[in-house]
Write a protein that holds these residues in place. Structure first.
Motif, PDB file in Angstrom:
ATOM      1  N   PHE A 329     -37.215 133.879  -8.121  1.00 50.59           N
ATOM      2  CA  PHE A 329     -36.135 134.676  -8.708  1.00 50.59           C
ATOM      3  C   PHE A 329     -36.686 135.734  -9.654  1.00 50.59           C
ATOM      4  CE2 PHE A 329     -32.501 135.304 -11.677  1.00 50.59           C
ATOM      5  CZ  PHE A 329     -31.584 135.753 -10.763  1.00 50.59           C
ATOM      6  N   GLY A 330     -37.768 135.393 -10.349  1.00 47.95           N
ATOM      7  CA  GLY A 330     -38.369 136.345 -11.278  1.00 47.95           C
ATOM      8  C   GLY A 330     -39.112 137.473 -10.594  1.00 47.95           C
ATOM      9  N   ASN A 331     -39.418 137.297  -9.309  1.00 42.90           N
ATOM     10  CA  ASN A 331     -40.054 138.339  -8.493  1.00 42.90           C
ATOM     11  C   ASN A 331     -39.135 138.701  -7.341  1.00 42.90           C
ATOM     12  OD1 ASN A 331     -43.006 138.616  -9.562  1.00 42.90           O
ATOM     13  ND2 ASN A 331     -42.595 136.418  -9.508  1.00 42.90           N
ATOM     14  N   ALA A 332     -37.882 139.025  -7.701  1.00 40.67           N
ATOM     15  CA  ALA A 332     -36.825 139.195  -6.713  1.00 40.67           C
ATOM     16  C   ALA A 332     -37.134 140.271  -5.680  1.00 40.67           C
ATOM     17  CB  ALA A 332     -35.505 139.505  -7.410  1.00 40.67           C
ATOM     18  N   ALA A 333     -37.698 141.394  -6.111  1.00 39.28           N
ATOM     19  CA  ALA A 333     -37.972 142.482  -5.170  1.00 39.28           C
ATOM     20  C   ALA A 333     -38.998 142.056  -4.120  1.00 39.28           C
ATOM     21  CB  ALA A 333     -38.457 143.717  -5.915  1.00 39.28           C
ATOM     22  N   LYS A 334     -40.080 141.443  -4.586  1.00 42.10           N
ATOM     23  CA  LYS A 334     -41.132 140.997  -3.674  1.00 42.10           C
ATOM     24  C   LYS A 334     -40.630 139.910  -2.738  1.00 42.10           C
ATOM     25  CE  LYS A 334     -45.624 138.676  -3.658  1.00 42.10           C
ATOM     26  NZ  LYS A 334     -46.662 138.028  -4.514  1.00 42.10           N
ATOM     27  N   GLU A 335     -39.841 138.981  -3.267  1.00 41.05           N
ATOM     28  CA  GLU A 335     -39.376 137.827  -2.493  1.00 41.05           C
ATOM     29  C   GLU A 335     -38.061 138.087  -1.754  1.00 41.05           C
ATOM     30  OE1 GLU A 335     -41.160 135.229  -2.140  1.00 41.05           O
ATOM     31  OE2 GLU A 335     -42.631 135.437  -3.744  1.00 41.05           O
ATOM     32  N   ARG A 336     -37.478 139.277  -1.972  1.00 42.88           N
ATOM     33  CA  ARG A 336     -36.165 139.592  -1.407  1.00 42.88           C
ATOM     34  C   ARG A 336     -35.123 138.541  -1.798  1.00 42.88           C
ATOM     35  NH1 ARG A 336     -36.637 142.735   4.364  1.00 42.88           N
ATOM     36  NH2 ARG A 336     -38.148 144.285   3.660  1.00 42.88           N
ATOM     37  N   ALA A 337     -35.125 138.199  -3.059  1.00 42.20           N
ATOM     38  CA  ALA A 337     -34.233 137.155  -3.569  1.00 42.20           C
ATOM     39  C   ALA A 337     -33.009 137.772  -4.227  1.00 42.20           C
ATOM     40  CB  ALA A 337     -34.975 136.276  -4.572  1.00 42.20           C
ATOM     41  N   LEU A 338     -31.883 137.137  -4.034  1.00 39.65           N
ATOM     42  CA  LEU A 338     -30.657 137.534  -4.727  1.00 39.65           C
ATOM     43  C   LEU A 338     -30.215 136.351  -5.592  1.00 39.65           C
ATOM     44  CD1 LEU A 338     -28.955 140.028  -4.991  1.00 39.65           C
ATOM     45  CD2 LEU A 338     -27.471 139.177  -3.183  1.00 39.65           C
ATOM     46  N   LYS A 339     -29.555 135.358  -5.002  1.00 35.23           N
ATOM     47  CA  LYS A 339     -29.261 134.140  -5.744  1.00 35.23           C
ATOM     48  C   LYS A 339     -30.005 132.970  -5.093  1.00 35.23           C
ATOM     49  CE  LYS A 339     -26.760 133.334  -8.779  1.00 35.23           C
ATOM     50  NZ  LYS A 339     -27.076 133.267 -10.249  1.00 35.23           N
ATOM     51  N   VAL A 340     -30.504 132.089  -5.945  1.00 38.10           N
ATOM     52  CA  VAL A 340     -31.173 130.883  -5.460  1.00 38.10           C
ATOM     53  C   VAL A 340     -30.292 129.689  -5.784  1.00 38.10           C
ATOM     54  CG1 VAL A 340     -33.444 131.932  -5.805  1.00 38.10           C
ATOM     55  CG2 VAL A 340     -32.482 130.481  -7.612  1.00 38.10           C
ATOM     56  N   ILE A 341     -30.331 128.689  -4.907  1.00 35.87           N
ATOM     57  CA  ILE A 341     -29.625 127.437  -5.145  1.00 35.87           C
ATOM     58  C   ILE A 341     -30.666 126.335  -5.301  1.00 35.87           C
ATOM     59  CG2 ILE A 341     -28.218 125.627  -4.054  1.00 35.87           C
ATOM     60  CD1 ILE A 341     -26.467 127.761  -5.136  1.00 35.87           C
ATOM     61  N   ILE A 342     -30.511 125.531  -6.368  1.00 31.17           N
ATOM     62  CA  ILE A 342     -31.393 124.396  -6.582  1.00 31.17           C
ATOM     63  C   ILE A 342     -30.527 123.135  -6.490  1.00 31.17           C
ATOM     64  CG2 ILE A 342     -33.097 123.322  -8.052  1.00 31.17           C
ATOM     65  CD1 ILE A 342     -32.217 126.809  -8.913  1.00 31.17           C
ATOM     66  N   SER A 343     -30.882 122.242  -5.558  1.00 28.75           N
ATOM     67  CA  SER A 343     -30.064 121.062  -5.270  1.00 28.75           C
ATOM     68  C   SER A 343     -30.708 119.797  -5.804  1.00 28.75           C
ATOM     69  CB  SER A 343     -29.863 120.911  -3.752  1.00 28.75           C
ATOM     70  OG  SER A 343     -29.190 122.036  -3.232  1.00 28.75           O
ATOM     71  N   ASN A 344     -29.896 118.941  -6.373  1.00 31.33           N
ATOM     72  CA  ASN A 344     -30.328 117.642  -6.883  1.00 31.33           C
ATOM     73  C   ASN A 344     -29.946 116.587  -5.861  1.00 31.33           C
ATOM     74  OD1 ASN A 344     -31.111 115.507  -8.496  1.00 31.33           O
ATOM     75  ND2 ASN A 344     -29.286 115.589  -9.801  1.00 31.33           N
ATOM     76  N   THR A 345     -30.869 116.298  -4.964  1.00 27.57           N
ATOM     77  CA  THR A 345     -30.562 115.345  -3.881  1.00 27.57           C
ATOM     78  C   THR A 345     -31.405 114.090  -3.997  1.00 27.57           C
ATOM     79  OG1 THR A 345     -32.173 116.465  -2.454  1.00 27.57           O
ATOM     80  CG2 THR A 345     -29.886 117.153  -2.280  1.00 27.57           C
TER      81      THR A 345
END
Length: 345
Positions: A329-345
């Motif tokens: 998420f902190g390198n959104a441009a490089k990673e092509r990231a918009l929103k990330v989901i973190i799941s507690n499974t």
């Protein structure tokens, strides 16, 4: 329990912290099922929010399951699946009665700010009856995480404060999650043009898919010049969705007479306000922290299929990958990231 903790500017850790407990009769303890990372969390890590102290569990978004409630909580019980609002509201103070929940005298934006937040296995939510929303049966819980913060923020502080109306020309500066949320919700009001301005071609391509009629890469062309070439005399509404002086400057320079500048971005340093030019143009400038008073309406639009916030999710992680999620998420441009989901499974 495990949690993401702020250690100081530029420092964070994923590790063991005490599990929260009920401290007030209006509290609820929520087991986090899904959460995310906000641009505000990155501002905190840069040191832009000095009220956040060392040892604070970050995060103010998520969905989860009620684990325990205080004896004054009447709307929720153990086992209920809930959406956690980024804003805590007592529902009784002067500001809450005005629906200015962000200025609640015993709440407001406190999760991940003044008290421990949602980037953890469990979170304590004060004033649970007014700060949680029941999740409709069969809902896409990943999509609903977007309703904790970014969708009401983009809608309330960008679209509603910007007074978007049918036929308007709207420019959104910043194609990050907040800018995209403003783009999606501005379409409720049928503007004539929706222009997205950013420096990332991949995000601009995504903006086209989400309804932008025009896109401008301000790294390759003069955004202000381009706006005036394609409009009569500027835009009706400029929405600032980044939080840096350069993007604010673009917004104040592209407005037509009678226009609205709706600042949504979180600013860590001062901007240069050209008031000597703006006053004679009858310009309205608004700022704000989300109140989340539109969350019930947005929940209905998602349930009906009129709004599809799941499209904003680009990456998914498990809880033991929290630090990797921050890197992406902190390198959104490089990673092509918009929103990330973190799941507690």
């Amino acid at each position: 329990m495990q949690a993401l903790t702020y250690i100081g500017p530029g420092q964070k850790t994923w590790g063991s912290v005490p599990t929260p407990a009920i401290s007030q009769p209006t509290d609820a303890i929520i087991k986090i099922v899904k959460t995310t990372i906000c641009g505000t969390d990155l501002h905190i890590l840069k040191g832009d929010v000095p009220a956040v102290t060392k040892g604070r569990v970050l995060g103010h978004e998520g969905v989860g399951i009620v684990e325990e409630v205080g004896n004054a909580v009447s709307n929720f019980k153990k086992g209920d699946r809930v959406l956690i609002s980024c804003i805590t509201s007592c529902g009784k103070c002067e500001y809450c009665k005005k629906q200015m929940y962000s200025h609640c005298e015993d709440g407001g934006w406190i999760l991940g700010h003044l008290i421990d937040g949602t980037q953890a296995e469990y979170v304590r939510v004060p004033h649970a009856d007014n700060s949680l929303y029941p999740i409709p049966e069969g809902s896409d819980e990943e999509a609903l995480v977007m309703l904790s913060d970014i969708l009401p923020t983009g809608f309330e502080i960008g679209v509603l404060y910007g007074a978007v109306k049918p036929g308007d020309i709207v420019a959104i500066v910043g194609a990050g999650p907040i800018g995209m949320a403003a783009l999606l919700t501005a379409q409720f009001f049928s503007p004539a043009k929706l222009i997205m301005i950013d420096v990332d071609d991949s995000r601009l391509e995504m903006a086209k898919k989400f309804g932008a009629t025009e896109v401008i890469n301000s790294a390759n062309e003069d955004a202000v010049k381009s706006i005036f070439e394609q409009t009569k005399d500027g835009v009706d509404v400029a929405i600032e969705a980044v939080g840096i002086p350069q993007t604010f400057d673009v917004c104040q320079r592209i407005l037509r007479p009678g226009g609205h500048l709706a600042n949504v971005g979180v600013h860590g340093i001062s901007v240069h306000l050209e008031l000597q030019k703006l006053w004679i143009q009858n310009i309205t400038i608004t700022t704000g922290l989300v109140n989340t008073n539109t969350t019930p309406m947005l929940l209905k639009t998602v349930k009906s299929g009129k709004l599809t916030p799941a499209a904003l999710i680009t990456h998914r992680f498990e809880f033991d990958q929290f630090l990797e999620a921050y890197d992406v998420f902190g390198n959104a441009a490089k990673e092509r990231a918009l929103k990330v989901i973190i799941s507690n499974t």
